[in-house]
Design an enzyme around this catalytic site. Structure first.
Site, PDB file in Angstrom:
ATOM      1  CG  HIS A 123      -6.270   0.758   3.720  1.00 20.61           C
ATOM      2  ND1 HIS A 123      -5.715   1.926   3.265  1.00 20.61           N
ATOM      3  CD2 HIS A 123      -7.464   0.621   3.089  1.00 20.61           C
ATOM      4  CE1 HIS A 123      -6.546   2.485   2.390  1.00 20.61           C
ATOM      5  NE2 HIS A 123      -7.612   1.714   2.262  1.00 20.61           N
ATOM      6  CG  ASP A 200      -6.679   1.488   9.977  1.00 24.70           C
ATOM      7  OD1 ASP A 200      -7.817   1.976  10.120  1.00 24.70           O
ATOM      8  OD2 ASP A 200      -6.190   1.222   8.867  1.00 24.70           O
ATOM      9  CD  GLN A 203     -13.555  -1.173   6.754  1.00 20.01           C
ATOM     10  OE1 GLN A 203     -14.723  -1.486   6.968  1.00 20.01           O
ATOM     11  NE2 GLN A 203     -13.212  -0.428   5.718  1.00 20.01           N
ATOM     12  CE  LYS A 226     -13.016   3.474   5.261  1.00 20.97           C
ATOM     13  NZ  LYS A 226     -13.191   2.865   3.946  1.00 20.97           N
ATOM     14  CB  CYS A 364      -6.303   0.131  -0.437  1.00 19.45           C
ATOM     15  SG  CYS A 364      -7.091   1.304  -1.507  1.00 19.45           S
TER      16      CYS A 364
END
Ligand SMILES: Cc1ncc(COP(=O)(O)O)c(C=O)c1O
Lengths: 407, 144
Positions: A123, A200, A203, A226, A364
């Protein structure tokens, strides 16, 4: 145990509405998930009953707010199985968490000629902070390539690793394609050359069990919104010894021990990295989102979402002109696709007309789209409250749309 | 027909479609098919309209004091929108175009059909068409 999805949907007031005269089908969960009533109630309840600034005033409301605030920190610790709550820094989101690491760890420990490794799947928020750092201090950014299925080339990663590698910053699960990266192996290999690893987890944390001790990652960044929680709030996990060795991020209140005009001493972690009055109400409400996930259990959530993903892939694959994008073996519940001869934008607008919310565009991840030779994709991403009958609605709509150009 | 009459005609066409967003979009996409072919070699950076999320190329020419627009896009819905603008504005005197009040866009509920991001793109498109018209207007006046 399988979940009672109908009952669970009842907890999300926003799902029960019509859009353009059609029942809302919300498949934009990778962008942000909806919030259960308990989160909404906790947010309003905080302002109705408990609002006070934390860690300071010696009065009942301040005590209560502080206690609730810190109990979220403890819930986050438990959620990712960190050793101690002091390793949990509350930020604005994944983006700020990564920028914090770049601005502190990056400035202190990464210098000219040192290397930072990321992947093609990243991202923009895990690309740009490192580009900015490299521009500032002459470090070098290296990128792990991917194959056509959307999986990183692990052997190429091994070739990029060297004594010069100071940091590997990599997405755990791709927001654009859903690919789950083999992060445990990546972390172990990076540690062999003495590099630190940032995951990261924007997600991954909503779909997978993420245990920072079992993974042995050095940093983990993710966003509350999220995870069925409020917007504008996120987490940076870091190992204690690393966080202690890092300089502060922003200066101000909360982050100091003592201030004088001759010099200032800084507070202990995590407060050293939390300057100013934080987003107290949202932090407190976030605990209800974590409770919601823990009550259901990650395994049950994953099983349901896997079933949805597989069902969607099967239904849509039947459609003439359907082109799946990203077919990694290991995926979270993200289905990216194109329709032969059609722009993703047009597809998105037509799906919206049927009450179906998806994301279209580059997500993104422009370098990834470039690698795939695409301008963008249509992305349907599923959460625990989605159902097979909603996927039927999607498949039906996609079929009709695809037929325009694929007779 | 003058600018107002063409707009009224479009408004009544959209009236027939009613409130169903889906049929409105299908109709707009079909309209895009009516656009004249746009030469590939003119799809240059110079002719791209900034502010559009989808790509739009626009050129203009002048003949006998009338401005003619030619445009294309990589998305079908945008093509449809351009074809409506061209239907209203192309083949008119520069001053008419420059000062046109394009009320049909609101009347047919374009904002809710295409969303706010594309509405910005549409506004950029209209601005560019009016700029072309002003430039031709200045040229024609200077020529007299
Ligand atoms: C993989 C990934 N990383 C980072 C981000 C940025 O998260 P936020 O915008 O909440 O800071 C996102 C969200 O879109 C994401 O999906």
């Amino acid at each position: 145990m399988s979940l009672n999805i109908e009952k669970l949907r009842g907890l999300f007031p926003i799902l029960h509405q019509e859009v353009h005269g059609k029942p809302l089908v919300y498949f934009d969960n990778a962008a942000t998930t909806q919030k259960p009533q308990a989160v909404i109630d906790a947010l309003t309840g905080y302002y109705q009953h408990d609002n006070a600034n934390i860690h300071r005033g010696a009065h009942a409301l301040a005590d209560r707010s502080t206690q609730y605030f810190e109990s979220t920190r403890e819930a986050v610790r438990d959620f990712i199985h960190a050793k101690e709550a002091a390793e949990i820094i509350l930020t604005k989101g994944t983006t700020e968490s990564i920028n914090l690491v770049a601005a502190t760890f990056g400035r202190k420990f990464i210098g000219e000629g040192d290397e930072i490794i990321i992947s093609t799947l990243e991202h923009h928020s895990n690309i740009v902070p490192w580009q900015m750092l490299c521009q500032e201090n002459g470090a070098i950014l290296k990128v792990i390539p991917i194959n056509d299925a959307g999986e990183i080339e692990y052997d190429e990663f091994l070739k990029l690793l060297s004594k010069r590698t100071k940091l590997v910053s990599i997405v755990h699960a791709s927001n654009a394609l859903g690919t789950i990266n083999p992060v445990k192996e990546i972390i172990a290999k990076a540690h062999e050359v003495g590099a630190r690893v940032l995951l990261d987890g924007a997600q991954s944390t909503s779909h997978l069990t993420v245990d920072v001790q079992a993974l042995d990652c050095d940093f983990l960044a993710f966003s509350a919104h999220k995870l069925y929680g409020p917007t504008g709030l996120g987490v940076l996990y870091g190992k204690r010894e690393i966080l202690e060795s890092m300089p502060p991020y922003q200066g101000g209140g909360e982050m100091i021990k003592e201030v004088s005009f001759d010099g200032t001493t800084y507070n202990e972690i995590p407060f050293k990295f939390e300057a100013g009055t934080p987003n107290i109400g949202d932090v407190i409400a976030f605990k209800k989102a974590l409770d919601f996930i823990q009550d259901l259990g990650k395994d049950a959530i994953k099983a349901h979402e896997d079933e949805l993903l597989q069902y969607a892939a099967e239904q849509l694959s039947e459609i003439k002109g359907f082109i799946p994008v990203g077919v990694a073996k290991d995926k979270v519940s993200v289905l990216s696709f194109c329709i032969n001869g059609m722009h993703p934008f047009d597809v998105g607008v037509m799906l919206d007309a049927r009450g179906i919310a998806v994301r279209t565009g580059h997500h993104c991840t422009q370098p990834l789209m470039k690698r795939l030779g695409l301008e963008g994709t249509v992305r349907a991403s599923f959460a625990v409250y989605n159902t097979k009958s909603e996927i039927d609605v999607l498949a039906d709509a996609v079929q009709k749309i695809a037929r325009i150009k694929n007779k | 027909m003058d600018i107002k009459e063409v707009q009224e005609e479009i408004i009544s066409e959209f009236d027939i479609l009613g409130d169903d967003k889906e049929s409105t979009i299908f109709y707009i996409m079909e309209l895009g098919g009516n656009l004249d072919a746009f030469p590939e070699e003119q799809k240059t950076e110079e002719n791209i309209i900034k502010g559009c999320q989808s790509k739009v190329w626009l050129t203009a020419s002048e003949e006998d004091g009338k401005v003619h627009f030619h445009a294309d896009s990589n998305t079908d819905i945008t093509k449809g929108l351009i074809s409506l603008l061209i239907r209203v504005l192309s083949g008119r005197k520069p001053s008419e175009i420059a000062y046109a009040d394009l009320y049909f866009i609101d009347k047919i509920g374009m904002g809710s059909i295409i969303g706010s991001q594309r509405s910005n793109g549409l506004a950029a498109m209209i601005k560019q068409m009016k700029l072309y018209a002003l430039a031709f207007d200045a040229k024609l006046n200077a020529g007299i």
